[in-house]
Design an enzyme around this catalytic site. Structure first.
Site, PDB file in Angstrom:
ATOM      1  CG  ASN A 130      28.953  42.194  43.552  1.00 59.17           C
ATOM      2  OD1 ASN A 130      28.852  41.568  44.595  1.00 59.17           O
ATOM      3  ND2 ASN A 130      27.926  42.429  42.768  1.00 59.17           N
ATOM      4  CB  CYS A 189      25.111  44.839  43.065  1.00 60.66           C
ATOM      5  SG  CYS A 189      23.701  43.731  43.174  1.00 60.66           S
ATOM      6  CG  HIS A 217      23.089  43.854  38.835  1.00 69.77           C
ATOM      7  ND1 HIS A 217      24.082  43.552  39.732  1.00 69.77           N
ATOM      8  CD2 HIS A 217      23.595  44.813  38.014  1.00 69.77           C
ATOM      9  CE1 HIS A 217      25.150  44.291  39.466  1.00 69.77           C
ATOM     10  NE2 HIS A 217      24.877  45.074  38.431  1.00 69.77           N
ATOM     11  CG  ASP A 222      26.894  47.373  36.516  1.00 73.42           C
ATOM     12  OD1 ASP A 222      26.771  46.717  37.571  1.00 73.42           O
ATOM     13  OD2 ASP A 222      26.650  46.906  35.396  1.00 73.42           O
TER      14      ASP A 222
END
Length: 1072
Positions: free
Chosen positions: A219, A224, A458, A482
């Site tokens: 990131n 993201c 997020h 993630d």
């Protein structure tokens, strides 16, 4: 909820961590909800029995520490004697150690009251301060008599080094737990159980490749949303294969978006560590700030699709085709067109599931009332509007419209309502025509999830990489991506937990829900997800990417070893030729030959390398380091090779890096014959540089350098100077010593030695000579001293046109000593205009732009105007060309005015009335700029009236105000105007005049409504029946203080509105 033990309450066991006081969660004491069913675990005295929460693949069966959930049970013996906290053995979830902590809790103000403290502890023994792990857990005390009466509470917490335990200091009262009748204690033993479900941790050595077989994306700050989309595209194997096949052989590696996408996909396929995306965002043309601004996944998906449109079109795997139509009800008219889309946007507000959204998508919309359809020659008609799907693609992208505009708050809001979507999606019922051989049955492949609200949050994505939800006997393998962390998860976590909603269920997180879904057609599953192997990647692409890796590794090594090296800049005599300034060369323009040298290497080693590189033997070269003198000049200095050859380069340079050296070599024409450089006696000889000044051309000519004895007379050097300059011998010369900028001293006595003639004689001194010619006096700069003085004051100034936005301007070389008129004359010559028709402006000191104007009688010099610029900062002034002389212009004042013409269109004009004048002068200037009708009163500022409305019959005619509004009369817009009406006139005639005045098309004018507005209330007119009554537009008797009635035009405001984007929001743009 942390806890804290005081010394009066209890002592901590040796080696245990001190914890802080918790706050009890607001849970009802009777909460006994069970976690998902877990297989029975053996209970062994004080030990932990663990159960895995989901299936594993064969290669991971021996190592379950990576799992996302587990149940831990801890049996505390001799519970009645428990006086301090106890910890269970470790239970590993997500590769982190989890422990159950149990303790008695006492209350100083209530000595007879005691409770049981029950906590879940994570990674408490770690010394790291950067780790974190979000988890949800069910804490339970087991009831031996009836498991359904076991007492449980839930927690959800982000565990990190300062809050590594969470739970309840008052989980249950001590008396309830120890009461045999309640069933929580048996043989003085109490069983504590925790079901924990954890996300993959951050800040720890989590090996995504080991635990899942896949790697994540780094990131950059707020990317993201992009990472989740890239992973989705990457695991759509058919698209990945198409990306690899894009021709990028000749593309710029820093600007090509397809090549950057190929690079990311290749690294995702082969790397063992998280992959960076900086080169991809750089290829988009994004600056660093763009990477810290969160955007929209759907917007990025469409931008990337349009940027790589050839991939999507050629593969034809994402295009949805439908027919949109409008069918008129009462006339034989139908409009339809076939459209292609990369995704389908589904409304979720008020919908329970995806099937209801599809039904809403194809529902027929009625176009009636104010929303009638414009059917061309048939006029406005009632109609039905809808869409019919013709085909669904192999890969179906569904955008769930979680964000909607709220007109009440004038901003977007996020909808967190529960919205269900299945793992298997049949869509035949929504097709216009089905195919029995290939039903439109889809398998869920990816779930993109957003956590947060409209202002930020997020993104993560849950993927079933192998698409085995239908074909596999085993439970499908889902993974959570993630950013840089990839972890295994259950199907429930990927699907059911992302329905959204505000339930109290442990699995539902507030504001966390699915945002985009990717389905793959069941019949195309094997084709779309066909494995991409190394043989599917073009060999030239592999070689290019591997070469990039090799070069990057080399650069990385160089950066790591940079402190061991220094740069040596070699300048040769060729760079001195043509130099027109002080010293021997311009440091900003010279082209050095640069060598990267180990600081510890010796001068001898460097000279050997230099000899090989430059092609001269060592006896044909001599090094003269450039040395900065105290007077601000930089001249060559002697280097004793014999004495210093064994010294290190960094010591010789006095830690100067880069180190500049003048390399003296034999003339290349003589080098082939074996000629060598003449001997130089450092104690008795000196090296001088010669320049010749030509007053006619106002230029300098480099005439080389000479070795001469310090005792040599100046007169003895004159023949050499004449020879070098091409003058006849015995030519009379004038000599100067170039001491420093703006200091050039004439040498008067030619019969003295050099050490007496020159100030502080040193190697590298410069003698400037010129002919002693009477004609020089007619030159603008007759002497070398004049030339260097002018050079010292010379400055390049950029002049930009003030009236042109971001005008690059032009550069003019001026003297700092020039006054206003000299500058104006020079600039006017460049612009081919009169100096008196120019106005100049200072540059603002704090930002780029024009400042205050300069008056024509400004008494300062150009140096005064430029004194606030930094030495190396570009010098900039602004100008504008005038239509009147500056002397007249300065006595006037500029007015930017808005002129409302007879068509009620605004025009911006600039007027220049006398600054000491009045409004009449302003209007006189206005007459020069625009054409006014004779009847327009010059003393009244108002909209100009057409000629046929100027004369009024007071008995039968009236001028009434007319204004635009939409629904609410207090929200007027546009430009109001005056209109003449007549008593008894049909209102249709008034309408025709208004339409003509405003130049509105017939179809648009049909939508207008008309109302008489009085005291904030409006009464609509019946257009066909109403005849003008002047009393309707007169103030009511007795209410003369109120505004008079006006005619309102009710219609939609098509003028552009203020954007609702904040200064932090920007549209996604890929510039390349």
């Amino acid at each position: 909820m942390n806890h804290h033990h005081t010394q009066q309450q209890q002592q901590q066991k040796a080696g245990e961590q001190q914890l802080s006081e918790p706050e009890d969660m607001e849970m009802e004491a009777g909460d006994t909800d069970d976690p998902p069913r877990i297989p029975a675990n053996p209970v062994i005295n004080g030990n932990v029995a663990m159960a895995d929460g989901h299936n594993t693949e064969e290669d991971m069966e021996d190592d379950t520490s990576w799992r996302s959930e587990a149940t831990c049970r801890f049996v505390v013996e001799r519970f009645s004697r428990l006086s301090e906290s106890v910890l269970s053995p470790s239970c590993f979830v997500r590769n982190l150690p989890w422990k159950i902590m149990v303790m008695p809790r006492f209350y100083p103000d209530r000595p007879h009251q005691k409770s049981v403290g029950f906590f879940l502890q994570c990674n408490a023994d770690s010394d790291s301060t950067s780790w974190s792990c979000h988890a949800q857990a069910m804490l339970k005390i087991i009831n031996y008599k009836d498991d359904e009466k076991s007492f449980s509470r839930r927690i959800s917490h982000l565990f990190f080094h300062k809050e590594n335990d969470w739970g309840f200091s008052n989980f249950m009262s001590w008396s309830d737990v120890t009461d045999p009748e309640r069933g929580f204690v048996e043989d003085d033993q109490v069983s504590f159980e925790v079901y924990v479900q954890a996300d993959a941790p951050h800040g720890v050595a989590w090996d995504s490749k080991k635990h899942t077989g896949y790697v994540g994306l780094k990131n950059q700050g707020a990317t993201c949303y992009m990472n989740s989309l890239l992973q989705t595209l990457f695991f759509t194997n058919q698209l990945r294969r198409a990306v690899y096949m894009m021709p990028t052989e000749g593309d710029d590696s820093s600007k090509s978006v397809p090549l950057a996408l190929q690079r990311v996909f290749y690294e995702l396929q082969h790397s063992d560590k998280p992959v960076g995306t900086k080169k991809l965002t750089k290829s988009f043309g994004w600056e660093t700030l763009d990477s810290f601004m969160q955007h929209d996944v759907q917007e990025l998906c469409r931008v990337v699709s349009s940027c790589s449109v050839c991939v999507f079109v050629q593969s034809c795997v994402c295009v949805c085709v439908f027919r949109s139509y409008i069918q008129c009800k009462h006339v034989d008219y139908r409009s339809e067109r076939i459209e292609d889309y990369y995704d389908i946007q589904l409304s979720i507000k008020g919908k329970k599931n995806i099937f209801e959204s599809f039904k809403d998508y194809v529902a027929v919309e009625q176009l009636d009332g104010d929303n009638k359809y414009d059917a061309g020659e048939h006029g406005l008609q009632e109609a039905e509007k809808g869409v019919k799907f013709l085909t669904f693609p192999p890969i179906l992208h569904l955008q769930l419209m979680r964000f909607m505009y709220d007109p009440q708050t004038d901003q977007n809001i996020k909808i967190n309502d529960r919205f269900e979507f299945p793992e298997q999606l049949p869509l035949d019922e929504f097709l216009q025509k089905t195919d029995s051989k290939d039903p439109a049955n889809y398998i869920l492949h990816a779930v993109l999830v957003h956590s947060g609200d409209n202002h930020g949050g997020h993104y993560v994505v849950y993927l079933n990489p192998k698409g085995d939800g239908k074909v596999s006997v085993k439970e499908p393998i889902w993974c959570k991506f993630d950013d840089d962390v990839v972890s295994r998860c259950t199907k429930e976590e990927a699907i059911e937990h992302n329905y959204g909603g505000h339930d109290d269920d442990l699995s539902v997180r507030h504001c966390t829900n699915a945002y985009m879904l990717v389905y793959i057609r069941e019949s195309k599953l094997s084709e779309v997800l066909l494995a991409v192997n190394d043989v599917d990647i073009p060999q030239q692409l592999v070689e290019r990417l591997q070469e990039e890796k090799r070069v990057e590794a080399q650069k990385r090594k160089e950066r790591q070893e940079a402190h061991l090296y220094m740069q040596v800049q070699i300048v040769t005599e060729d760079q001195f030729c043509g130099h027109q300034g002080n010293d021997m060369y311009d440091e900003e323009k010279v082209k050095y030959t640069v060598f990267k040298v180990l600081k510890s290497s010796t001068l001898q080693e460097f000279v050997q390398n230099l000899s090989q590189t430059m092609g001269f033997p060592q006896d044909q070269m001599r090094l003269w380091p450039m040395q900065a003198r105290s007077n601000g000049t930089k001249r060559p200095a002697m280097l004793d090779y014999e004495a210093d050859c064994s010294k290190s380069m960094i010591d010789l340079s006095d830690n100067e890096n880069p180190w500049t050296i003048f390399l003296e070599t034999v003339d290349p024409e003589m080098a082939a014959s074996g000629a060598t450089l003449p001997k130089f006696d450092k104690d008795h000889d000196v090296m001088l540089f010669l320049k010749m000044y030509d007053p006619k051309s106002r230029s300098l000519n480099y005439c080389g350098h000479i070795y001469t004895a310090i005792s040599c007379r100046i007169r003895d050097l004159l023949p050499v100077m004449c020879e070098r300059a091409g003058f006849q011998q015995e030519t009379s010369l004038i000599l100067y010593e170039e001491v420093k900028p703006n200091l050039t001293e004439r040498i008067q006595d030619y019969d003295v030695s050099l050490d007496k003639a020159l100030d502080e004689l040193m190697d590298g001194d410069i003698i400037v000579f010129q002919k002693d010619d009477p004609e020089n006096d007619s030159s603008e700069l007759p002497t070398a001293k004049d030339y260097f003085r002018d050079l010292y004051h010379r400055v390049d100034v950029i002049f930009c046109d003030k009236t042109i936005h971001n005008d690059p301007g032009f550069v003019v070389t001026l003297s700092n000593r020039m006054n206003y008129f000299q500058v104006a004359k020079t600039v006017a010559q460049r612009l081919n205009t009169d100096p008196m028709l120019l106005q100049f402006f200072k540059s603002q000191g704090y930002r780029d732009g024009p400042g205050n104007p300069l008056r024509h009688n400004y008494e300062g010099t150009l140096r005064d105007l430029l004194q606030f610029f930094k030495p190396r900062q570009p010098k900039k002034l602004y100008y504008q060309q005038l239509k009147m002389k500056i002397t007249d212009f300065e006595n006037r004042r500029s007015f930017k005015s808005i002129w409302l013409n007879s068509q009620y269109r605004e025009e911006e004009i600039t007027l220049y009335p006398d600054k000491h004048g009045c409004v009449r002068d302003l209007l006189e200037e206005c007459k020069k700029a625009v054409e006014l009708s004779p009847q327009c009163c010059p003393l009244v500022v108002r909209p100009e009236l057409p000629l046929d409305q100027v004369d009024l019959d007071k008995d039968t005619e009236m001028l009434i105000p007319v204004a635009h509004f939409h629904k609410e009369v207090f929200g007027t817009f546009g430009i109001p105007f005056l209109l003449k009406i007549r008593q008894g006139e049909p209102f249709r005639d008034v309408m025709r005049r208004i339409q003509s005045m405003l130049e509105i098309q017939e179809k648009e004018f049909e939508k207008f409504k008309f109302a008489i507005v009085m005291m904030g209330r409006h009464q609509y007119l019946t257009e066909d029946e109403y005849e003008v009554n002047l009393k309707d537009f007169q103030p009511q008797p007795g209410n003369m203080s109120h505004p008079r009635p006006w005619l309102g035009l009710d219609h939609f405001n098509k003028a552009p509105k203020r954007g609702r984007y904040t200064y932090l929001e920007k549209a996604i743009k890929i510039h390349n």
